[in-house]
Design a protein around this motif. Structure first.
Motif, short mmCIF file in Angstrom:
data_model
loop_
_atom_site.label_atom_id
_atom_site.label_comp_id
_atom_site.label_asym_id
_atom_site.label_seq_id
_atom_site.Cartn_x
_atom_site.Cartn_y
_atom_site.Cartn_z
N VAL A 177 -11.13 -6.82 -13.42
CA VAL A 177 -10.01 -7.07 -12.31
C VAL A 177 -8.98 -6.07 -12.54
O VAL A 177 -8.68 -5.46 -13.40
CB VAL A 177 -9.35 -8.29 -12.37
CG1 VAL A 177 -8.07 -8.63 -11.46
CG2 VAL A 177 -10.32 -9.56 -12.10
N ILE A 178 -8.32 -5.47 -11.41
CA ILE A 178 -7.61 -4.19 -11.38
C ILE A 178 -6.46 -4.79 -10.72
O ILE A 178 -6.41 -5.06 -9.41
CB ILE A 178 -8.21 -2.98 -10.74
CG1 ILE A 178 -9.39 -2.50 -11.43
CG2 ILE A 178 -7.15 -1.73 -10.71
CD1 ILE A 178 -10.68 -2.58 -10.54
N VAL A 179 -5.10 -4.62 -11.55
CA VAL A 179 -4.04 -4.99 -10.65
C VAL A 179 -3.29 -3.73 -10.38
O VAL A 179 -2.84 -3.10 -11.04
CB VAL A 179 -3.11 -5.99 -11.84
CG1 VAL A 179 -1.62 -6.34 -11.39
CG2 VAL A 179 -3.85 -7.27 -12.15
N GLY A 180 -3.07 -3.66 -9.20
CA GLY A 180 -2.41 -2.40 -8.57
C GLY A 180 -3.30 -1.29 -8.02
O GLY A 180 -4.19 -1.08 -8.60
N GLY A 181 -2.93 -1.12 -6.66
CA GLY A 181 -4.03 -0.19 -5.82
C GLY A 181 -3.34 1.14 -5.48
O GLY A 181 -3.70 1.45 -4.29
N GLY A 182 -2.53 1.70 -6.39
CA GLY A 182 -2.15 2.86 -6.30
C GLY A 182 -3.13 3.96 -6.69
O GLY A 182 -4.42 3.70 -6.81
N PHE A 183 -2.69 5.27 -7.10
CA PHE A 183 -3.65 6.37 -7.33
C PHE A 183 -4.39 5.94 -8.66
O PHE A 183 -5.61 6.17 -8.85
CB PHE A 183 -2.75 7.66 -7.86
CG PHE A 183 -2.13 8.42 -6.60
CD1 PHE A 183 -3.19 9.33 -5.82
CD2 PHE A 183 -1.13 8.17 -5.91
CE1 PHE A 183 -2.75 9.86 -4.68
CE2 PHE A 183 -0.48 8.73 -4.92
CZ PHE A 183 -1.37 9.77 -4.37
N GLY A 184 -3.74 4.85 -9.62
CA GLY A 184 -4.69 4.79 -10.74
C GLY A 184 -5.45 3.76 -10.38
O GLY A 184 -6.76 4.06 -10.76
N GLY A 185 -5.03 2.54 -9.99
CA GLY A 185 -5.79 1.45 -9.81
C GLY A 185 -7.10 1.67 -8.71
O GLY A 185 -8.16 1.15 -8.99
N ALA A 186 -6.68 2.15 -7.60
CA ALA A 186 -7.60 2.47 -6.60
C ALA A 186 -8.54 3.48 -7.04
O ALA A 186 -9.99 3.16 -6.72
CB ALA A 186 -6.95 3.08 -5.24
N THR A 187 -8.38 4.48 -7.71
CA THR A 187 -9.32 5.23 -8.15
C THR A 187 -10.30 4.61 -9.33
O THR A 187 -11.48 4.78 -9.27
CB THR A 187 -8.71 6.51 -8.85
OG1 THR A 187 -7.92 7.18 -7.87
CG2 THR A 187 -9.77 7.66 -9.47
N CYS A 188 -9.72 3.92 -10.17
CA CYS A 188 -10.39 3.22 -11.25
C CYS A 188 -11.66 2.29 -10.45
O CYS A 188 -12.88 2.11 -11.03
CB CYS A 188 -9.58 2.31 -12.01
SG CYS A 188 -10.48 1.74 -13.58
N ALA A 189 -11.15 1.48 -9.53
CA ALA A 189 -12.07 0.70 -8.78
C ALA A 189 -13.06 1.55 -8.08
O ALA A 189 -14.14 0.92 -8.26
CB ALA A 189 -11.24 -0.45 -7.64
N LYS A 190 -12.86 2.41 -7.37
CA LYS A 190 -13.87 3.08 -6.80
C LYS A 190 -14.92 3.62 -7.91
O LYS A 190 -15.94 3.57 -7.48
CB LYS A 190 -13.32 4.42 -5.99
CG LYS A 190 -14.21 5.31 -5.36
CD LYS A 190 -13.45 6.31 -4.64
CE LYS A 190 -14.25 7.33 -3.85
NZ LYS A 190 -13.71 8.59 -3.32
#
Length: 429
Positions: free
Chosen positions: A39-52
């Motif tokens: 689970v990733i909390v936060g979809g900014g530069f860090g979170g969205a990149t990590c999910a991808k």
């Protein structure tokens, strides 16, 4: 990296894939992930990149990204919106590409994190269980450090340090102010998000004023005694705007101690008053609220992590990336968060597959526009050492040359726009 010249280095960074290719991680490792839940909390530069990159490194993972915004509005290039050079839709990015990859995107907020039970309770009433959790909450503000101001006052004195509605509010205030007025920008002390940001903001505001309200001024009341890329900014200000921009350092009366909201007046530590037609006070900062609520911060207000893997030193199954983390020598920037997201993804997949994590390499580049055709930049490569954490590699990157001609500055302005297109594509595309 150290063998290429600076211009080649920046062009490589603009491609957005340097770190990913250096990791070289593939999903076919010793042990299957058994559809581990991340689970990733936060979809900014860090979170969205990590999910991808989690999905790229291991397509079998069960990945959920929790982000309240339908579209993420970036702080990078929001200064161009303030200066009338961009529209809001051009800095707003959806999560459609993540959904197409099979990543579950939930547009709600994380209300509570239960580290012992490995659960995230959401504002919509649902609960997510996880094997690994990534927290990328961005920043919150230390309102208690600003006498006379609270979060309720942001419509009157917008900080606009989170891209979104306040960007529009501040832009409207600029367009409504009379010619001959003063725009006050008051940056906080370090550490804070995007160290060169306030000074690019001053530049973009001055560019707008020069064209539309030429008798106006920009006054920077700074809590610091120096700032990122200072000689380059000041050189550009003098060349493009003459004496329109004035910078006052913290030891010369720039440090703000009190605010009069109704009077749009800032008071420095000497008791001197500065009133402005538009006042942009950027408050002192700390890690986002959910990080505090989850016990991920230390006395500094930021999140200590294992700087090799970004695992929290408070709760090892939780990783913290981006502005909220204490990441050694790395600045709090969008590019740094993007880089950390990839390293964190590699660390998680390596741990889940019981394989050795590749040695991490971190990068950062930060472009700033002083004028529409006048760009400057700073870039660096970072490594990790157990005895010192993340450190800057000697001789890597550097800053734009002080003696560059107009053609060079124009090229860096074009690189700036290319960098933004590339980093946002790498994050949300």
């Amino acid at each position: 990296m150290n063998s290429i010249n600076r211009r080649q280095f920046i062009q490589l960074l603009g491609g957005g894939s340097v770190l990913a290719s250096s990791i070289g991680l593939v999903a076919c490792s010793k042990q299957p992930s058994a559809s581990a839940r991340v689970v990733i909390v936060g979809g900014g530069f860090g979170g969205a990149t990590c999910a991808k990159y989690l999905q790229r490194f291991d397509p079998d993972l069960d990945i959920t990204l929790v982000e309240p915004k339908q579209k993420f509005v970036t702080c990078p290039f929001s200064n161009l919106v303030l200066g009338g050079m961009r529209e809001m839709n051009s800095i707003s990015h959806s999560y459609d590409a993540h959904t197409k990859r099979g990543i579950k995107v939930l547009h709600t907020s994380a209300r509570e994190i239960d580290p012992a039970g490995k659960k995230v309770h959401l504002a919509n009433g649902k609960t997510l269980e996880y094997d690994r959790l990534v927290v990328s909450p961005g920043i919150d503000f230390r309102w208690e450090d600003v006498e006379g101001m609270s979060s309720d006052d942001v419509e009157k004195l917008p900080h606009a340090w989170n891209g979104g509605p306040q960007t529009v509010t501040l832009r409207n205030q600029l367009t409504a102010m009379p010619d001959g007025g003063t725009v006050i920008i008051a940056p906080p002390a370090n550490p804070f998000r995007c160290p060169p940001g306030p000074y690019e903001r001053a530049s973009m505001v001055a560019n707008y004023l020069k064209q539309n309200k030429p008798r106006s001024k920009v006054l920077i009341l700074d809590a610091k005694t120096k700032f990122s890329k200072q000689p380059l900014f000041m050189q550009g200000w003098e060349q493009l705007y003459g004496d329109m921009i004035e910078w006052v350092s913290g030891d010369a009366g720039g440090r703000i101690s009190r605010v009069d909201i109704a009077g749009k007046t800032l008071y420095n530590e000497l008791g001197e008053a500065h009133a402005g037609s538009v006042v942009n006070l950027i408050p002192p900062q700390k890690a986002g609220k959910i990080a505090h609520d989850a016990g991920l911060v230390d006395s500094s207000g930021w999140c200590p992590v294992d700087q090799r893997t970004f695992a929290s030193t408070q709760h090892p199954d939780i990783h913290v990336i981006g502005d909220a983390s204490l990441a050694g020598a790395m600045p709090k920037s969008g590019f740094a968060a993007n880089s950390q997201g990839k390293v964190c993804a590699a660390a998680i997949v390596s741990a889940l597959h019981n394989t050795t994590m590749p040695e991490p390499s971190y990068v950062n580049t930060c472009y700033s526009l002083v004028g529409p055709d006048y760009g400057i930049s700073v870039a660096a490569v970072y490594r990790y050492a157990e005895d010192q954490g993340i450190y800057k590699v000697d001789g890597s990157g550097g800053v734009s040359p002080a003696d560059a001609d107009a053609e060079f500055r124009q090229k860096e302005a074009r690189y700036t726009r290319g960098w933004y297109a590339s980093i946002t594509s790498d994050t949300w595309g």
